[in-house]
Design a protein around this motif. Structure first.
Motif, PDB file in Angstrom:
ATOM      1  N   SER A  64     -24.872  24.020 147.392  1.00 17.54           N
ATOM      2  CA  SER A  64     -26.087  24.678 147.695  1.00 17.54           C
ATOM      3  C   SER A  64     -26.712  24.898 146.488  1.00 17.54           C
ATOM      4  O   SER A  64     -27.982  25.045 146.572  1.00 17.54           O
ATOM      5  N   ILE A  65     -26.282  25.441 145.433  1.00 19.98           N
ATOM      6  CA  ILE A  65     -27.128  25.436 144.141  1.00 19.98           C
ATOM      7  C   ILE A  65     -27.604  23.886 143.711  1.00 19.98           C
ATOM      8  O   ILE A  65     -29.069  23.963 143.580  1.00 19.98           O
ATOM      9  N   MET A  66     -26.965  22.980 143.935  1.00 18.33           N
ATOM     10  CA  MET A  66     -27.633  21.488 143.731  1.00 18.33           C
ATOM     11  C   MET A  66     -28.657  21.399 144.830  1.00 18.33           C
ATOM     12  O   MET A  66     -29.753  20.825 144.141  1.00 18.33           O
ATOM     13  N   TYR A  67     -28.648  21.743 145.991  1.00 18.13           N
ATOM     14  CA  TYR A  67     -29.624  21.228 147.011  1.00 18.13           C
ATOM     15  C   TYR A  67     -30.737  22.217 146.890  1.00 18.13           C
ATOM     16  O   TYR A  67     -32.074  21.874 146.797  1.00 18.13           O
ATOM     17  N   THR A  68     -30.798  23.512 146.358  1.00 14.53           N
ATOM     18  CA  THR A  68     -31.610  24.410 145.815  1.00 14.53           C
ATOM     19  C   THR A  68     -32.336  23.911 144.786  1.00 14.53           C
ATOM     20  O   THR A  68     -33.755  23.972 144.800  1.00 14.53           O
ATOM     21  N   LEU A  69     -31.825  23.561 143.800  1.00 12.19           N
ATOM     22  CA  LEU A  69     -32.602  22.837 142.741  1.00 12.19           C
ATOM     23  C   LEU A  69     -33.063  21.450 142.955  1.00 12.19           C
ATOM     24  O   LEU A  69     -34.381  21.522 142.352  1.00 12.19           O
ATOM     25  N   ALA A  70     -32.814  20.894 143.796  1.00  8.34           N
ATOM     26  CA  ALA A  70     -33.386  19.558 144.300  1.00  8.34           C
ATOM     27  C   ALA A  70     -34.648  19.705 144.797  1.00  8.34           C
ATOM     28  O   ALA A  70     -35.543  19.051 144.794  1.00  8.34           O
ATOM     29  N   GLN A  71     -34.619  20.914 145.679  1.00  9.98           N
ATOM     30  CA  GLN A  71     -35.857  21.556 146.460  1.00  9.98           C
ATOM     31  C   GLN A  71     -36.872  21.619 145.596  1.00  9.98           C
ATOM     32  O   GLN A  71     -38.108  21.524 146.020  1.00  9.98           O
ATOM     33  N   GLU A  72     -36.655  21.901 144.303  1.00  6.96           N
ATOM     34  CA  GLU A  72     -37.742  22.278 143.234  1.00  6.96           C
ATOM     35  C   GLU A  72     -38.221  21.064 142.575  1.00  6.96           C
ATOM     36  O   GLU A  72     -39.324  21.270 142.088  1.00  6.96           O
ATOM     37  N   HIS A  73     -37.633  20.036 142.788  1.00  6.11           N
ATOM     38  CA  HIS A  73     -38.225  18.686 142.390  1.00  6.11           C
ATOM     39  C   HIS A  73     -38.896  17.811 143.302  1.00  6.11           C
ATOM     40  O   HIS A  73     -39.107  18.255 144.530  1.00  6.11           O
ATOM     41  N   GLY A  74     -39.637  16.748 142.824  1.00  4.78           N
ATOM     42  CA  GLY A  74     -40.218  15.924 143.728  1.00  4.78           C
ATOM     43  C   GLY A  74     -39.319  14.869 144.366  1.00  4.78           C
ATOM     44  O   GLY A  74     -38.178  15.026 144.596  1.00  4.78           O
ATOM     45  N   ASP A  75     -40.042  13.645 144.610  1.00  3.62           N
ATOM     46  CA  ASP A  75     -39.121  12.344 145.359  1.00  3.62           C
ATOM     47  C   ASP A  75     -38.282  11.889 144.230  1.00  3.62           C
ATOM     48  O   ASP A  75     -36.996  11.819 144.844  1.00  3.62           O
ATOM     49  N   LEU A  76     -38.532  11.908 142.723  1.00  8.57           N
ATOM     50  CA  LEU A  76     -37.613  11.337 141.905  1.00  8.57           C
ATOM     51  C   LEU A  76     -37.186  12.559 140.946  1.00  8.57           C
ATOM     52  O   LEU A  76     -37.804  13.228 140.620  1.00  8.57           O
ATOM     53  N   ILE A  77     -35.876  12.623 141.094  1.00 12.92           N
ATOM     54  CA  ILE A  77     -35.130  13.703 140.071  1.00 12.92           C
ATOM     55  C   ILE A  77     -34.328  13.184 139.017  1.00 12.92           C
ATOM     56  O   ILE A  77     -33.687  12.229 139.108  1.00 12.92           O
ATOM     57  N   ASN A  78     -35.067  13.549 137.923  1.00 14.18           N
ATOM     58  CA  ASN A  78     -33.994  13.082 136.409  1.00 14.18           C
ATOM     59  C   ASN A  78     -32.473  13.670 136.677  1.00 14.18           C
ATOM     60  O   ASN A  78     -32.530  15.117 136.620  1.00 14.18           O
ATOM     61  N   LEU A  79     -31.672  12.897 136.554  1.00 11.56           N
ATOM     62  CA  LEU A  79     -30.210  13.637 136.701  1.00 11.56           C
ATOM     63  C   LEU A  79     -29.819  14.427 135.336  1.00 11.56           C
ATOM     64  O   LEU A  79     -29.293  15.561 135.415  1.00 11.56           O
ATOM     65  N   HIS A  80     -30.356  13.985 134.246  1.00 12.63           N
ATOM     66  CA  HIS A  80     -30.181  14.968 133.031  1.00 12.63           C
ATOM     67  C   HIS A  80     -30.729  16.300 133.166  1.00 12.63           C
ATOM     68  O   HIS A  80     -30.267  17.410 132.877  1.00 12.63           O
ATOM     69  N   PRO A 146     -31.612   3.835 136.666  1.00 14.96           N
ATOM     70  CA  PRO A 146     -30.213   4.594 136.646  1.00 14.96           C
ATOM     71  C   PRO A 146     -29.900   6.164 136.351  1.00 14.96           C
ATOM     72  O   PRO A 146     -29.054   6.790 136.683  1.00 14.96           O
ATOM     73  N   ASP A 147     -31.270   6.702 135.863  1.00 13.07           N
ATOM     74  CA  ASP A 147     -31.056   8.084 135.554  1.00 13.07           C
ATOM     75  C   ASP A 147     -31.545   8.849 136.174  1.00 13.07           C
ATOM     76  O   ASP A 147     -31.885  10.139 135.911  1.00 13.07           O
ATOM     77  N   TYR A 148     -31.943   8.458 137.450  1.00 13.84           N
ATOM     78  CA  TYR A 148     -32.782   9.297 138.528  1.00 13.84           C
ATOM     79  C   TYR A 148     -32.019   9.136 139.908  1.00 13.84           C
ATOM     80  O   TYR A 148     -31.381   8.162 140.089  1.00 13.84           O
ATOM     81  N   VAL A 149     -32.225  10.259 140.542  1.00  9.68           N
ATOM     82  CA  VAL A 149     -31.996  10.164 142.088  1.00  9.68           C
ATOM     83  C   VAL A 149     -33.065  10.355 142.880  1.00  9.68           C
ATOM     84  O   VAL A 149     -34.045  10.843 142.357  1.00  9.68           O
ATOM     85  N   GLN A 150     -33.069   9.847 143.970  1.00  8.63           N
ATOM     86  CA  GLN A 150     -33.992   9.958 145.042  1.00  8.63           C
ATOM     87  C   GLN A 150     -33.783  11.242 146.194  1.00  8.63           C
ATOM     88  O   GLN A 150     -32.682  10.952 146.756  1.00  8.63           O
ATOM     89  N   ARG A 151     -34.660  11.883 146.373  1.00  6.90           N
ATOM     90  CA  ARG A 151     -34.503  12.863 147.432  1.00  6.90           C
ATOM     91  C   ARG A 151     -34.783  12.050 148.605  1.00  6.90           C
ATOM     92  O   ARG A 151     -36.299  11.792 148.888  1.00  6.90           O
ATOM     93  N   VAL A 152     -33.993  12.147 149.757  1.00  4.32           N
ATOM     94  CA  VAL A 152     -34.258  11.474 150.700  1.00  4.32           C
ATOM     95  C   VAL A 152     -35.169  12.455 151.799  1.00  4.32           C
ATOM     96  O   VAL A 152     -35.938  12.164 152.927  1.00  4.32           O
ATOM     97  N   ALA A 153     -34.566  13.576 151.988  1.00  5.17           N
ATOM     98  CA  ALA A 153     -34.971  14.456 152.889  1.00  5.17           C
ATOM     99  C   ALA A 153     -36.046  15.675 152.259  1.00  5.17           C
ATOM    100  O   ALA A 153     -35.467  16.161 151.342  1.00  5.17           O
ATOM    101  N   PHE A 154     -37.085  16.011 153.020  1.00  6.05           N
ATOM    102  CA  PHE A 154     -37.876  16.891 152.732  1.00  6.05           C
ATOM    103  C   PHE A 154     -38.004  18.204 153.375  1.00  6.05           C
ATOM    104  O   PHE A 154     -38.319  17.854 154.738  1.00  6.05           O
ATOM    105  N   GLY A 155     -37.994  19.337 152.965  1.00  6.66           N
ATOM    106  CA  GLY A 155     -38.246  20.570 153.842  1.00  6.66           C
ATOM    107  C   GLY A 155     -37.316  20.627 154.779  1.00  6.66           C
ATOM    108  O   GLY A 155     -36.289  20.041 155.084  1.00  6.66           O
TER     109      GLY A 155
END
Length: 156
Positions: A64-80, A146-155
């Motif tokens: 849940s923490i990770m999903y909430t943090l991912a919501q604050e980023h755009g399409d590509l999220i830097n893993l670091h 390789p140092d990024y993940v992509q968010r698939v679902a938005f909202g």
């Protein structure tokens, strides 16, 4: 003969609202997962997290923490960056607890325990990212980035 609407429990036989029935039978699993990750305290019946008002709390589940943090980023999220945010949100309360229990130790013991805690944070982070990948909310990095993940679902 009577019309079917006059019979008791006619809703069991004749259902006129097809859209509601179809959404109840087919469902939307991705939306349900997103709602459950944001409102996890209802499932876990956690009183401290329900009072937090949507802010990150270290007592929240790691996913849940990770999903909430991912919501604050755009399409590509830097893993670091995501790891540093995750570590900061979790370690804020643990530092408070460690100050109470801290006793003078040798410097080597302190660095050893710090390495163990960093490994623990990294393991928890990897597990949360993997769970979001399994649910289909994150896509793992490509060979190009390789140092990024992509968010698939938005909202929601």
């Amino acid at each position: 003969m009577q019309p079917i609407e006059c019979m008791p429990f006619h809703e069991l036989i004749c259902f006129k609202d097809v859209d509601n029935l179809q959404s109840a039978l087919v469902g939307d699993p991705r939306r349900r997962i997103q709602i459950d990750l944001l409102n996890f305290y209802k499932i876990l019946k956690c009183g401290c997290c329900s009072n937090s008002g949507g802010t990150l709390s270290p007592s929240m589940h790691d996913t849940s923490i990770m999903y909430t943090l991912a919501q604050e980023h755009g399409d590509l999220i830097n893993l670091h960056d995501l790891f540093q945010s995750f570590k900061a949100s979790i370690s804020s309360s643990e530092k408070k607890g460690l100050k109470k229990l801290a006793s003078p130790k040798k410097r080597k013991d302190n660095t050893h325990s710090q390495n163990n805690s960093d490994a623990c944070f990294q393991a928890r982070f990897c597990r949360a990212v993997m769970e979001l990948q399994i649910t289909g909310l994150l896509r793992m990095p490509s060979k190009r980035r390789p140092d990024y993940v992509q968010r698939v679902a938005f909202g929601v």
